[in-house]
Motif scaffolding. Sequence first.
Motif, PDB file in Angstrom:
ATOM      1  N   ARG A 104      54.610  46.384  70.533  1.00  0.00           N
ATOM      2  CA  ARG A 104      54.540  46.399  71.978  1.00  0.00           C
ATOM      3  C   ARG A 104      54.222  45.019  72.548  1.00  0.00           C
ATOM      4  N   LYS A 105      54.485  44.885  73.841  1.00  0.00           N
ATOM      5  CA  LYS A 105      54.199  43.644  74.550  1.00  0.00           C
ATOM      6  C   LYS A 105      52.699  43.404  74.585  1.00  0.00           C
ATOM      7  N   SER A 106      52.306  42.141  74.463  1.00  0.00           N
ATOM      8  CA  SER A 106      50.890  41.780  74.437  1.00  0.00           C
ATOM      9  C   SER A 106      50.219  42.106  75.755  1.00  0.00           C
ATOM     10  N   THR A 107      48.894  42.328  75.673  1.00  0.00           N
ATOM     11  CA  THR A 107      48.089  42.548  76.868  1.00  0.00           C
ATOM     12  C   THR A 107      47.145  41.372  77.055  1.00  0.00           C
ATOM     13  N   GLY A 108      46.755  41.123  78.307  1.00  0.00           N
ATOM     14  CA  GLY A 108      45.936  39.937  78.583  1.00  0.00           C
ATOM     15  C   GLY A 108      44.624  40.225  79.244  1.00  0.00           C
ATOM     16  N   GLY A 109      44.220  41.475  79.402  1.00  0.00           N
ATOM     17  CA  GLY A 109      42.980  41.786  80.086  1.00  0.00           C
ATOM     18  C   GLY A 109      41.797  41.850  79.144  1.00  0.00           C
ATOM     19  N   GLY A 110      40.597  41.663  79.721  1.00  0.00           N
ATOM     20  CA  GLY A 110      39.373  41.790  78.933  1.00  0.00           C
ATOM     21  C   GLY A 110      38.816  40.455  78.486  1.00  0.00           C
ATOM     22  N   ARG A 111      37.648  40.514  77.837  1.00  0.00           N
ATOM     23  CA  ARG A 111      36.941  39.321  77.360  1.00  0.00           C
ATOM     24  C   ARG A 111      37.709  38.695  76.215  1.00  0.00           C
ATOM     25  N   LYS A 112      38.029  37.392  76.324  1.00  0.00           N
ATOM     26  CA  LYS A 112      38.832  36.715  75.303  1.00  0.00           C
ATOM     27  C   LYS A 112      37.942  36.248  74.156  1.00  0.00           C
ATOM     28  N   SER A 113      38.246  36.744  72.970  1.00  0.00           N
ATOM     29  CA  SER A 113      37.463  36.354  71.797  1.00  0.00           C
ATOM     30  C   SER A 113      38.324  36.083  70.587  1.00  0.00           C
ATOM     31  N   VAL A 114      39.645  36.192  70.717  1.00  0.00           N
ATOM     32  CA  VAL A 114      40.522  35.939  69.586  1.00  0.00           C
ATOM     33  C   VAL A 114      40.422  34.473  69.170  1.00  0.00           C
ATOM     34  N   SER A 115      40.516  34.224  67.873  1.00  0.00           N
ATOM     35  CA  SER A 115      40.498  32.855  67.377  1.00  0.00           C
ATOM     36  C   SER A 115      41.893  32.245  67.486  1.00  0.00           C
ATOM     37  N   VAL A 116      41.949  31.025  67.981  1.00  0.00           N
ATOM     38  CA  VAL A 116      43.209  30.291  68.028  1.00  0.00           C
ATOM     39  C   VAL A 116      43.401  29.587  66.692  1.00  0.00           C
ATOM     40  N   LEU A 117      44.575  29.755  66.101  1.00  0.00           N
ATOM     41  CA  LEU A 117      44.819  29.166  64.798  1.00  0.00           C
ATOM     42  C   LEU A 117      45.055  27.662  64.931  1.00  0.00           C
ATOM     43  N   PRO A 118      44.567  26.867  63.989  1.00  0.00           N
ATOM     44  CA  PRO A 118      44.868  25.432  64.002  1.00  0.00           C
ATOM     45  C   PRO A 118      46.343  25.174  63.701  1.00  0.00           C
ATOM     46  N   ASP A 119      46.784  23.958  63.935  1.00  0.00           N
ATOM     47  CA  ASP A 119      48.122  23.540  63.527  1.00  0.00           C
ATOM     48  C   ASP A 119      48.206  23.553  62.001  1.00  0.00           C
ATOM     49  N   LEU A 120      49.359  23.963  61.482  1.00  0.00           N
ATOM     50  CA  LEU A 120      49.535  24.126  60.044  1.00  0.00           C
ATOM     51  C   LEU A 120      50.682  23.262  59.545  1.00  0.00           C
ATOM     52  N   ALA A 121      50.489  22.648  58.392  1.00  0.00           N
ATOM     53  CA  ALA A 121      51.516  21.790  57.808  1.00  0.00           C
ATOM     54  C   ALA A 121      52.743  22.607  57.411  1.00  0.00           C
ATOM     55  N   THR A 122      53.881  21.948  57.353  1.00  0.00           N
ATOM     56  CA  THR A 122      55.164  22.599  57.064  1.00  0.00           C
ATOM     57  C   THR A 122      55.108  23.344  55.726  1.00  0.00           C
ATOM     58  N   CYS A 123      55.540  24.614  55.738  1.00  0.00           N
ATOM     59  CA  CYS A 123      55.489  25.435  54.526  1.00  0.00           C
ATOM     60  C   CYS A 123      56.683  25.134  53.613  1.00  0.00           C
ATOM     61  N   ASP A 124      56.617  25.648  52.395  1.00  0.00           N
ATOM     62  CA  ASP A 124      57.673  25.380  51.413  1.00  0.00           C
ATOM     63  C   ASP A 124      59.022  25.959  51.847  1.00  0.00           C
ATOM     64  N   ASP A 125      59.010  27.145  52.465  1.00  0.00           N
ATOM     65  CA  ASP A 125      60.269  27.746  52.906  1.00  0.00           C
ATOM     66  C   ASP A 125      60.959  26.878  53.952  1.00  0.00           C
ATOM     67  N   CYS A 126      60.183  26.368  54.889  1.00  0.00           N
ATOM     68  CA  CYS A 126      60.776  25.508  55.923  1.00  0.00           C
ATOM     69  C   CYS A 126      61.232  24.172  55.332  1.00  0.00           C
ATOM     70  N   LEU A 127      60.489  23.637  54.365  1.00  0.00           N
ATOM     71  CA  LEU A 127      60.918  22.390  53.723  1.00  0.00           C
ATOM     72  C   LEU A 127      62.244  22.586  52.994  1.00  0.00           C
ATOM     73  N   ALA A 128      62.399  23.748  52.367  1.00  0.00           N
ATOM     74  CA  ALA A 128      63.671  24.029  51.685  1.00  0.00           C
ATOM     75  C   ALA A 128      64.819  24.037  52.684  1.00  0.00           C
ATOM     76  N   GLU A 129      64.616  24.642  53.847  1.00  0.00           N
ATOM     77  CA  GLU A 129      65.654  24.645  54.881  1.00  0.00           C
ATOM     78  C   GLU A 129      65.914  23.239  55.408  1.00  0.00           C
ATOM     79  N   LEU A 130      64.845  22.468  55.566  1.00  0.00           N
ATOM     80  CA  LEU A 130      64.969  21.110  56.096  1.00  0.00           C
ATOM     81  C   LEU A 130      65.891  20.254  55.231  1.00  0.00           C
ATOM     82  N   ASN A 131      65.865  20.517  53.927  1.00  0.00           N
ATOM     83  CA  ASN A 131      66.624  19.688  52.988  1.00  0.00           C
ATOM     84  C   ASN A 131      67.896  20.361  52.469  1.00  0.00           C
ATOM     85  N   ASP A 132      68.279  21.471  53.067  1.00  0.00           N
ATOM     86  CA  ASP A 132      69.459  22.206  52.631  1.00  0.00           C
ATOM     87  C   ASP A 132      70.630  21.918  53.567  1.00  0.00           C
ATOM     88  N   PRO A 133      71.651  21.167  53.117  1.00  0.00           N
ATOM     89  CA  PRO A 133      72.780  20.838  54.002  1.00  0.00           C
ATOM     90  C   PRO A 133      73.519  22.058  54.536  1.00  0.00           C
TER      91      PRO A 133
END
Length: 701
Positions: A104-133
């Motif tokens: 379902r579509k996200s909801t935005g009401g109520g006290r905000k307490s969710v943790s925001v994830l940090p930026d993450l380095a490129t994963c192996d799957d994406c690196l494989a795509e990056l280098n696949d002609p």
Amino acid sequence: MCESWSEARRRERLSEVRRLRVEVSGAVQGVGFRPFVYRLATELGLAGWVLNDVRGVEVEVEGAAGELEAFRARIEAEAPPRAVVRSVAVSWHEPAGFRTFEIRKSTGGGRKSVSVLPDLATCDDCLAELNDPADRRYRYPFLNCTNCGPRFTIVRALPYDRPNTTMSGFALCADCRREYEEPRDRRFHAQPTACPACGPRLALWSNTGEVIARDDEALLAAATALLVGRIVAVKGLGGFHLCCDGRNAAAVARLRAGKVRREKPLALMVKDVAAARALCEVSKAAERWLLSPEAPILLLPRLGPAATVPVAPNVAPESTRLGVMLPSTPLHHLLLAAVDAPLVATSGNLSDEPIATDELEAVARLGPIADLFLVHDRPVERHTDDSVGWLFGDELQLLRRARGFAPLPVPVAATLPTVLAVGAHLKSVVGLGFGSEVVLSQHIGDLETPEALGAFERVVADLLRLWEADPVAIAHDLHPDYLSTRWARRAAAGDESEGPLPPAILAAAREGRLRLVGVQHHHAHLASCLAENGAVGPALGVTWDGTGYGTDGTIWGGEFLLGDAAGYARVAHLRPFRLPGGDAAIKEPRRAALALLLELFGEAALDRDDISPVASFSAAERALLARMIATGTRSPVTTSAGGSSTPSRRSSGCTRSRVSKGRPRWPSRRWRIRRREAPTRSRPSPVRRPARPRSSTGGRS
């Protein structure tokens, strides 16, 4: 009318099923948690729904009791690898008659307490795509999925959905839309997802903002420029790096001169672990951290003459370690592959200024340093530097907590009111405590310039806005001259004469419900160590530090504090001595060395021409410094380990002056030192126990 057989069977089935409600909190948005729940529920034949809300992820499923129990056990045990599950709350209800499972579509009401994830380095799957002609994202500098890519630096509001990020201006093409909406695809609801047809684009600018090249041509031109000794400002996840060839001493020298950074080591970015091994000793633990999604800068022992790749000596002068990191974005992977050499990659700023995040701002501020700017059109919502750490055995100890780690919270044992902690003066970080955790901001830096203070104020406003926090107190350092302390006092008074205050702060101040809490600097160190290790105390905290305003008006720094987060007693400390000239004694270690010699040996030390720091002064200078120490004139009393360790290390061949980032600061204005008798010189022991332990007067931290 008799009901149909199918309707009767449906009613019978409903009487056999139950409904389970699950609320998952933590860093569970932007990591593929909803598609994971979708796959798990459909595998178990359960109906219901899942959505993001401001607290985390909310799920309702119904079915047979056995399948629901399996679902409850597996939702935490098999969570996506980048998820950080803090708690799972469950409750049982009567069935609602769900027929299918949906996201379902996200909801935005109520006290905000969710943790925001940090930026993450490129994963192996994406690196494989990056280098696949054959892949449609081949050599695309901005590919990502739910396992990697930007998070904290692009989110504008919670919950973490594409319209609430800086990617909202990039409309998905048909192919990306299909991936984004398919729960079985690893890019399902990957908010920054894009491709060459619909996503951000790369460009190479001159240092006046003129477009020279675009897309892959821009990247290859930047690589060529680096190899011929030019300086390139590269826009990454959380702002700009200033880059140059780490083998080129002339380029490094020009970069240092432009940044006004004389001595502090510069970080190197290398293309892979093999390239790191050519420069440094890389243990198995170091390799794991270099390749981790956090991808911090690691301070590693350098190989020296055994290194197979030369590094310019002015990259890290006189250091036995090198700061090394691997590429954390597809853009950096492509750039390092093209250069195939270690690159200096230092924060895109001048010393004591925040990192530049916008390309126009970068040209204005960094144009005198950089020859070229490799930029893109994905906005950076907030600056984030690279994290820095070193290893003790297999354990990572962070020296700077930023990309990859911020803003993940630190859990605490107590339930906290909403408190804003504004930190100290050097290596500034802001904290926001609420519930059972403290959210720590990214590294801000030293509050030495108006630009740095502006960055501090933006981070404070950003934290309060993102979590919609309404603080009841502001915790600040006891030091009256720290800019963070001055800001706290101005905020508590609702004073906007020097600039606007965050709405929540201003409202609380005007209603008289905002309390100021002063915290002694080294008590804060003790409390933070307890929190980080999940302990409540009491404990003995031993702090070797440069400077901290003491409750007795002197400068502390070599302290034994017994206590917990609520209070402490100062049970012992290093032997006090005076620093002639205050800050001047930190800039000139020979002054502090002379002061220590006078403390230990009396005036006889003035005749010791065989000792380098004494011999470096003329007779008149020695007499003047001795009078300053004897009378206390511009010579604050300190127990600082920083104040004593530097001159003792340099007492043989002591240098006349010192420029070091992170050195103790001794403000020249509004200092109030309690006059004390000159400390006795009869006892050479470096540690002294006070006659009476002092309790905290700074309140709770």
